[in-house]
Design an enzyme around this catalytic site. Structure first.
Site, PDB file in Angstrom:
ATOM      1  N   ASN A  35     148.941  17.407 -32.928  1.00 13.61           N
ATOM      2  CA  ASN A  35     150.003  17.731 -31.979  1.00 13.61           C
ATOM      3  C   ASN A  35     150.835  18.945 -32.364  1.00 13.61           C
ATOM      4  O   ASN A  35     151.495  19.541 -31.502  1.00 13.61           O
ATOM      5  CB  ASN A  35     150.933  16.529 -31.793  1.00 13.61           C
ATOM      6  CG  ASN A  35     150.205  15.326 -31.262  1.00 13.61           C
ATOM      7  OD1 ASN A  35     149.079  15.434 -30.767  1.00 13.61           O
ATOM      8  ND2 ASN A  35     150.829  14.162 -31.358  1.00 13.61           N
ATOM      9  N   THR A  68     152.588  54.161   5.403  1.00 12.68           N
ATOM     10  CA  THR A  68     153.198  52.842   5.341  1.00 12.68           C
ATOM     11  C   THR A  68     152.602  52.002   6.450  1.00 12.68           C
ATOM     12  O   THR A  68     152.397  52.499   7.564  1.00 12.68           O
ATOM     13  CB  THR A  68     154.731  52.910   5.504  1.00 12.68           C
ATOM     14  OG1 THR A  68     155.050  53.482   6.776  1.00 12.68           O
ATOM     15  CG2 THR A  68     155.360  53.757   4.400  1.00 12.68           C
ATOM     16  N   SER A  97     123.595  49.687  -2.210  1.00 12.68           N
ATOM     17  CA  SER A  97     122.904  48.900  -1.202  1.00 12.68           C
ATOM     18  C   SER A  97     121.439  48.774  -1.555  1.00 12.68           C
ATOM     19  O   SER A  97     120.830  49.702  -2.106  1.00 12.68           O
ATOM     20  CB  SER A  97     123.042  49.545   0.180  1.00 12.68           C
ATOM     21  OG  SER A  97     122.260  48.865   1.134  1.00 12.68           O
ATOM     22  N   THR A 120     142.373  16.580 -30.363  1.00  9.87           N
ATOM     23  CA  THR A 120     142.031  15.853 -31.583  1.00  9.87           C
ATOM     24  C   THR A 120     140.618  16.159 -32.060  1.00  9.87           C
ATOM     25  O   THR A 120     140.377  16.369 -33.253  1.00  9.87           O
ATOM     26  CB  THR A 120     142.192  14.335 -31.364  1.00  9.87           C
ATOM     27  OG1 THR A 120     143.543  14.060 -31.014  1.00  9.87           O
ATOM     28  CG2 THR A 120     141.810  13.560 -32.613  1.00  9.87           C
ATOM     29  N   LYS A 144     123.746  54.918  -0.129  1.00  3.94           N
ATOM     30  CA  LYS A 144     125.066  54.307  -0.059  1.00  3.94           C
ATOM     31  C   LYS A 144     125.565  54.003  -1.477  1.00  3.94           C
ATOM     32  O   LYS A 144     124.847  53.431  -2.288  1.00  3.94           O
ATOM     33  CB  LYS A 144     125.010  53.025   0.759  1.00  3.94           C
ATOM     34  CG  LYS A 144     126.371  52.401   1.063  1.00  3.94           C
ATOM     35  CD  LYS A 144     126.186  51.247   2.061  1.00  3.94           C
ATOM     36  CE  LYS A 144     127.524  50.689   2.512  1.00  3.94           C
ATOM     37  NZ  LYS A 144     128.148  49.869   1.479  1.00  3.94           N
ATOM     38  N   SER A 169     149.539  17.282 -37.816  1.00  2.69           N
ATOM     39  CA  SER A 169     148.976  16.453 -36.757  1.00  2.69           C
ATOM     40  C   SER A 169     148.280  17.402 -35.785  1.00  2.69           C
ATOM     41  O   SER A 169     148.622  18.592 -35.719  1.00  2.69           O
ATOM     42  CB  SER A 169     150.087  15.694 -36.023  1.00  2.69           C
ATOM     43  OG  SER A 169     149.630  15.171 -34.792  1.00  2.69           O
TER      44      SER A 169
END
Length: 472
Positions: free
Chosen positions: A148, A193, A324, A107, A330, A146
């Site tokens: 709504n 896998t 890093s 609202t 790194k 509205s």
């Protein structure tokens, strides 16, 4: 407050009391109450342009439909329409002040738009903002509507608009993976896998799988996006359409479709449309699935590029930035890590949306603001994240061909390729010998004279392609 400050303010009154509003702002007393009572987040309803545009489109279409049904004058309609166009252009974002996560069931959001549009329409017609003597927020801007029905309609329209760029980014990601599948088509690769050596394959096949998944994600997002074109406009408060003239519903959809350039339609059942938000469970679910699926790919890329010495090192990702603050040289896989991290946020957003959809009560769902907040956040995270992932990571991936082939040739996966030629029992015995002695199976085969090396490589080559001929 000194006299000068008071002179720069206008006042509006409601049943709670009087509020002072700066002359330069177009919001009114309802907006102020919404801000004072319900501000909990840093984002206003103007934060996502698509939401602001969607709300103004609904108000514009409503004004035209109301004019068609003689419940507002042509002059009022023209002023409201022009004000809506200016809202769409973003001219009054500083007056759209209500919190996106406000808890009034929408609202406060609806009234913030009503007040801004009404006050601007007043100015267009040469009247003072706040007087509402010609254009009133409720009587004219909100006529035949509205909260709504207009709030969930705007939410659907905005979500539809935001999903378009996301789908385009997912399709670009699919195309980039497809390009990599072609680039790596001839690279022998060790398929795994359960993180264990499994079978020979081609690296291009791995990326072809990623391309297929990404394209499928785009297709599912497109399908669920299409479900957002059914809107609850015209249902007013609970689905009966009370307060709207008989011809309003058909007129408002015609005008909205013309304004937005999208074929929006009325629901089959207005009460269902007002009561239920299950479409957002589906939208959010597809966003979650998209995020989780791409996070899985990102995790794969992190593993395959691990190292460069102590890991697999079969892929090289673009070096985006230092990894890093203490370990010199790194470089971390920050872009895949970012995709994985944002998937956590999107999964959390999906939980919030699921709860909000579930806890709608009776004739309406008054938890739409949290759905707006979380769905918009998920789409934004995915769109931006996938764009960067595609451009800054996937596009620059290269393969260490020698390392891919070495890992395959040194692995037990070679044994699988030889089963059709030598039989399971014999290959199993050779494989156990390879493990026991810590020597490559290819070396043992050379010594056994069971297969010459060229024949072994031929069997590996055949095993890396499916019998049904799908190489990509």
């Amino acid at each position: 407050m000194n006299n000068r400050a008071k002179a720069e303010m206008r006042t509006e009154r409601d049943y709670v009391g009087v509020v002072d509003i700066p002359y330069g702002k177009l919001y009114g007393v309802n907006s102020v109450r919404g801000v004072d009572n319900l501000t909990v987040s840093p984002l206003s309803i103007a934060h996502y342009p698509e939401f602001r545009v969607a709300f103004a489109q609904c108000k514009w279409a409503a004004a035209l439909a109301n004019r068609d049904n003689d419940v507002v004058t042509p002059e009022q309609c023209d002023a409201i329409s022009l004000a809506c166009q200016e809202v769409i252009e973003g001219k009054f974002d500083d007056s759209l002040i209500v919190d996106l996560l406000e808890g009034s069931g929408g609202t406060s959001t609806n009234m913030n738009f009503n007040e801004v549009i009404a006050n601007r329409a007043q100015q267009i017609l040469g009247h003072v903002a706040g007087s509402y003597d010609v254009i009133h927020p409720n009587d004219h801007v909100n006529r035949s509507q509205s909260t709504n029905d207009v709030y969930p309609a705007a939410l659907k329209i905005a979500t539809y608009a935001m999903l378009g760029p996301l789908i385009a980014e997912v399709e670009k990601l699919a195309a980039q993976f497809d390009s990599k599948a072609t680039e790596f088509a001839d690279v022998l690769h060790l398929g795994r896998t359960c993180l264990q050596d499994a079978q020979p394959m081609r690296l291009g096949q791995l990326f072809g799988g990623y391309a297929s998944l990404s394209q499928r994600l785009a297709e599912e997002l497109t399908a669920v996006r299409d479900k957002l074109r059914t809107l609850p406009l015209g249902g007013t408060a609970i689905g009966t359409g009370f307060g709207a003239p008989a011809g309003y519903r058909s007129a408002v959809y015609k005008h909205l479709s013309d304004i937005a350039g999208v074929d929006y339609a009325a629901p089959t059942n207005s009460f269902d449309a007002m009561q239920n938000m299950d479409v957002f469970s589906r939208v959010s679910g597809e966003l979650r699935t998209c995020a989780a699926s791409i996070a899985k790919i990102a995790s794969d890329l992190t593993i395959l590029s691990s190292g460069p010495v102590g890991g697999l090192g079969e892929l090289r990702l673009p070096e985006a930035q230092a990894g890093s603050s203490i370990m010199p040289g790194k470089v971390n896989p920050v872009l895949p890590m970012a995709m994985i991290q944002l998937s956590f946020a999107i999964i959390g957003n999906d939980v919030a949306v699921t709860q909000a959809v579930q806890y709608g009560e009776l004739e309406i769902n008054h938890f739409e603001p949290v759905v707006s907040s979380r769905v918009f956040d998920s789409i934004t995270l995915l769109t931006n994240g996938i764009r960067r992932f595609t451009q800054k990571c996937v596009a620059g991936i290269t393969a260490d061909v020698a390392r891919n082939e070495q890992h395959l040739m040194d692995s037990m996966a070679v044994a699988t390729a030889l089963v059709p030629k030598l039989g399971y029992a014999r290959v199993s015995k050779l494989a156990r010998q390879s493990v026991a002695e810590g020597r490559p199976l290819l070396t043992i085969l050379d010594e056994s004279d069971l297969l010459v090396r060229d024949d072994t490589l031929s069997e590996i080559d055949k095993a890396s392609y499916p019998v049904f001929g799908e190489h990509g």
